[in-house]
Design a protein around this motif. Structure first.
Motif, PDB file in Angstrom:
ATOM      1  N   TRP A 266       0.840  -1.203   0.000  1.00 29.12           N
ATOM      2  CA  TRP A 266       0.000   0.000   0.000  1.00 29.12           C
ATOM      3  C   TRP A 266       0.877   1.256   0.000  1.00 29.12           C
ATOM      4  O   TRP A 266       0.605   2.211  -0.727  1.00 29.12           O
ATOM      5  CB  TRP A 266      -0.905  -0.026   1.233  1.00 29.12           C
ATOM      6  N   LEU A 267       1.924   1.226   0.815  1.00 28.41           N
ATOM      7  CA  LEU A 267       2.839   2.371   0.914  1.00 28.41           C
ATOM      8  C   LEU A 267       3.520   2.657  -0.421  1.00 28.41           C
ATOM      9  O   LEU A 267       3.616   3.814  -0.858  1.00 28.41           O
ATOM     10  CB  LEU A 267       3.878   2.088   1.999  1.00 28.41           C
ATOM     11  N   ASP A 270       1.063   4.270  -2.779  1.00 25.34           N
ATOM     12  CA  ASP A 270       0.854   5.672  -2.420  1.00 25.34           C
ATOM     13  C   ASP A 270       2.000   6.553  -2.921  1.00 25.34           C
ATOM     14  O   ASP A 270       1.779   7.641  -3.459  1.00 25.34           O
ATOM     15  CB  ASP A 270       0.732   5.815  -0.894  1.00 25.34           C
ATOM     16  N   PHE A 274       0.827   9.028  -5.670  1.00 24.19           N
ATOM     17  CA  PHE A 274       0.568  10.336  -5.071  1.00 24.19           C
ATOM     18  C   PHE A 274       1.836  11.086  -4.670  1.00 24.19           C
ATOM     19  O   PHE A 274       1.775  12.257  -4.303  1.00 24.19           O
ATOM     20  CB  PHE A 274      -0.339  10.183  -3.846  1.00 24.19           C
ATOM     21  N   LYS A 276       3.577  10.710  -2.012  1.00 30.46           N
ATOM     22  CA  LYS A 276       3.674  10.900  -0.574  1.00 30.46           C
ATOM     23  C   LYS A 276       3.558   9.552   0.143  1.00 30.46           C
ATOM     24  O   LYS A 276       2.756   8.703  -0.231  1.00 30.46           O
ATOM     25  CB  LYS A 276       2.542  11.801  -0.064  1.00 30.46           C
ATOM     26  N   SER A 278       2.048   8.052   2.965  1.00 28.80           N
ATOM     27  CA  SER A 278       0.968   8.392   3.890  1.00 28.80           C
ATOM     28  C   SER A 278       0.935   7.448   5.085  1.00 28.80           C
ATOM     29  O   SER A 278       0.891   6.221   4.923  1.00 28.80           O
ATOM     30  CB  SER A 278      -0.376   8.333   3.157  1.00 28.80           C
ATOM     31  N   GLY A 281      -2.465   5.831   5.071  1.00 25.22           N
ATOM     32  CA  GLY A 281      -2.469   4.774   4.068  1.00 25.22           C
ATOM     33  C   GLY A 281      -1.765   3.523   4.552  1.00 25.22           C
ATOM     34  O   GLY A 281      -2.229   2.404   4.309  1.00 25.22           O
ATOM     35  N   TRP A 317      -6.623  -1.144  -2.138  1.00 24.28           N
ATOM     36  CA  TRP A 317      -6.120   0.186  -2.498  1.00 24.28           C
ATOM     37  C   TRP A 317      -6.790   0.666  -3.780  1.00 24.28           C
ATOM     38  O   TRP A 317      -7.234   1.814  -3.876  1.00 24.28           O
ATOM     39  CB  TRP A 317      -4.603   0.130  -2.697  1.00 24.28           C
ATOM     40  N   MET A 321      -9.079   3.926  -3.888  1.00 28.95           N
ATOM     41  CA  MET A 321      -8.508   5.111  -4.526  1.00 28.95           C
ATOM     42  C   MET A 321      -9.001   5.345  -5.951  1.00 28.95           C
ATOM     43  O   MET A 321      -8.947   6.472  -6.440  1.00 28.95           O
ATOM     44  CB  MET A 321      -6.978   5.008  -4.548  1.00 28.95           C
TER      45      MET A 321
END
Length: 482
Positions: A266-267, A270, A274, A276, A278, A281, A317, A321
């Motif tokens: 997931w990281l 992100d 994106f 970043k 989070s 997240g 995710w 998203m």
């Protein structure tokens, strides 16, 4: 001094009235420990996760919804819930109503494991409690607390007990057929995700400005709750063999491997999409990994846990998203903590992957029935195609049953509650939040220790003179910036 007779047991292993021959002290100790770990996921785990993850004005209400549910479920559980879930059969999806309070019943051997009913009742209670608390996550920030007080016992009685009996009880319809749900991917997570989403539909959305901007009031507090949730999953999945055995060890390791893999997946997504990394997240990815492995924890190998972690970190995710932003239905329903994605989607995914990766030998360790549970990939390897496809079909059948039943039961319960009290707080009370609902604030101390004086519901007392300022002076809408 007389010598002990030959072949005598050590004094700590000699059966007596408090330690019957059928009871394993080690298994009983582990089961009580595992139950306590699961309980800590709710109290204080989800209490402080919810309290930190919502807007400041909802911190008390969100935490209190979790605390109330934990207490209410326990009383209902021992009075009727446990026997409806694990008692004698009434119909193939429900047990006969009875209490779990008498000394005679509680001290007897449980329906599984080498420990008494009292241990089993407590262990199963903490699972029931966390299911209701997960549902709360979907309706935070607007559900009338008095409606929640009615919803909890009704949903436990008429929804949770049906799923638990059908899938987990030895005589349950899907349990007898051979569906695999090792520790609650369907009974707890899919059901709570669907029920939470359904309840959110009936309760309605938060205020428009709260939906647009709903920042956590304390991310570090939220992380502390998330940490308790993660570590507590050792008991969540490690306790379900009902024994301190090798299957429990495998379940615990798989649980943490999948969670860590999912968090990292997931990281990475992100960061790539994106730009970043989070924290919120990462917590979502951790939760989806824990949920996904739950139906499979003790019946799959470590390599499968890695694959499941990659899937649970990417597919939910994507639904959260990408799909969520394009779906009119998902946009319409205000699911505060995204329990639909983190629990319904991840729970369904875990159940289906269990149908693919379940190893018959590991299933034998858990179910003591070799050959009845065959993951599809092992069915191909063993050329047992029919049982492999049958397992996937059963996993799909269980998913459909849980989804349809929870949509119907949760809708009926919400409509019944609505006849008694409003499901939703008034617009005016939602503007204020905690103090309107409970007359209390999460953070009442400001600056150098002086108390905030802008409360709408309380008077300010001058501590030096004992005089009370006019109520009209202080009865105003809070102007605190959230």
């Amino acid at each position: 001094m007389a010598s002990p007779p030959p072949f005598a047991l050590p004094p700590n292993l000699v059966p007596d009235e408090a330690n019957p021959s059928w009871m394993s002290k080690g298994d009983n100790a582990w089961q009580l420990t595992a139950a306590t770990l699961v309980g800590l996921q709710s109290v204080p785990g989800l209490i402080i996760l919810y309290g930190g993850a919502v807007k400041k004005k909802w911190a008390v209400n969100s935490a209190f919804m979790a605390l109330y549910a934990f207490a209410c479920v326990l009383v209902c559980w021992v009075c009727w819930g446990y026997r409806l879930s694990f008692g004698d059969e009434l119909i193939p999806v429900w047990g006969k109503i009875n209490v779990a309070l008498s000394q005679h019943y509680l001290l007897e051997k449980g329906f599984a494991g080498k420990f008494p009913n009292a241990t089993m009742v407590f262990f199963q209670f903490v699972f029931a409690a966390i299911t209701l608390i997960l549902i709360a996550g979907a309706v935070l920030g607007r559900m009338n607390f008095y409606a929640w007080m009615l919803f909890v016992p009704l949903w436990l009685t008429f929804s949770y007990t049906v799923g638990a009996y059908t899938i987990w009880s030895l005589n349950g319809w899907l349990a007898v057929k051979g569906m695999i749900d090792y520790s609650g991917g369907y009974v707890i997570h899919l059901s709570s995700g669907v029920a939470g989403f359904t309840a959110a539909y009936w309760v309605g959305p938060r205020l428009a400005k709260d939906r647009e901007r709903f920042p956590p009031n304390n991310i570090l507090l939220m992380l502390a709750g998330a940490g308790l949730l993660w570590m507590g999953w050792t008991g969540f999945n490690g306790g379900d063999p009902y024994a301190a055995n090798i299957d429990a060890s495998l379940a615990v390791l798989n649980t943490h491997v999948c969670a860590a893999t999912s968090l990292l997946t997931w990281l990475i997504l992100d960061v790539l999409v994106f730009g970043k990394a989070s924290v919120i997240g990462a917590v979502q990815g951790m939760i989806t990994g824990l949920v996904c492995i739950t139906p499979a924890a003790g019946v799959v190998h470590g390599w499968a846990a890695i694959i499941m972690g990659i899937c649970s970190g990417s597919i939910p995710w994507f639904t959260m998203m990408v799909v969520h932003k394009k779906s009119e239905l998902l946009q319409k329903v205000d699911d505060t903590m995204a329990v639909f994605h983190t629990h319904a989607v991840a729970g369904s995914l875990g159940g289906l992957l269990t149908g693919l990766f379940a190893d018959p030998k590991l299933c034998n360790l858990f179910y003591a029935k070799y050959g009845q549970y065959v993951g599809l990939f092992y069915g191909f390897h063993m050329k047992d195609y029919s049982n492999g496809f049958r397992q996937v079909g059963l996993q799909l059948l269980g998913m459909v049953f849980v989804i349809v039943f929870n949509i119907i039961s949760t809708s009926i319960i919400c409509l019944l509650v609505r006849f008694v009290v409003p499901l939703r707080m008034t617009e005016e009370d939602m503007e204020v939040g905690d103090e309107a609902a409970h007359g209390e604030e999460a953070y009442a101390i400001w600056g150098q220790g002086e108390r905030s004086e802008n409360s709408r519901f309380s008077t300010y007392n001058d501590m030096e003179t004992g005089a009370s300022k006019s109520k009209d002076h202080v009865e105003m809408t809070s102007t605190t910036s959230y």
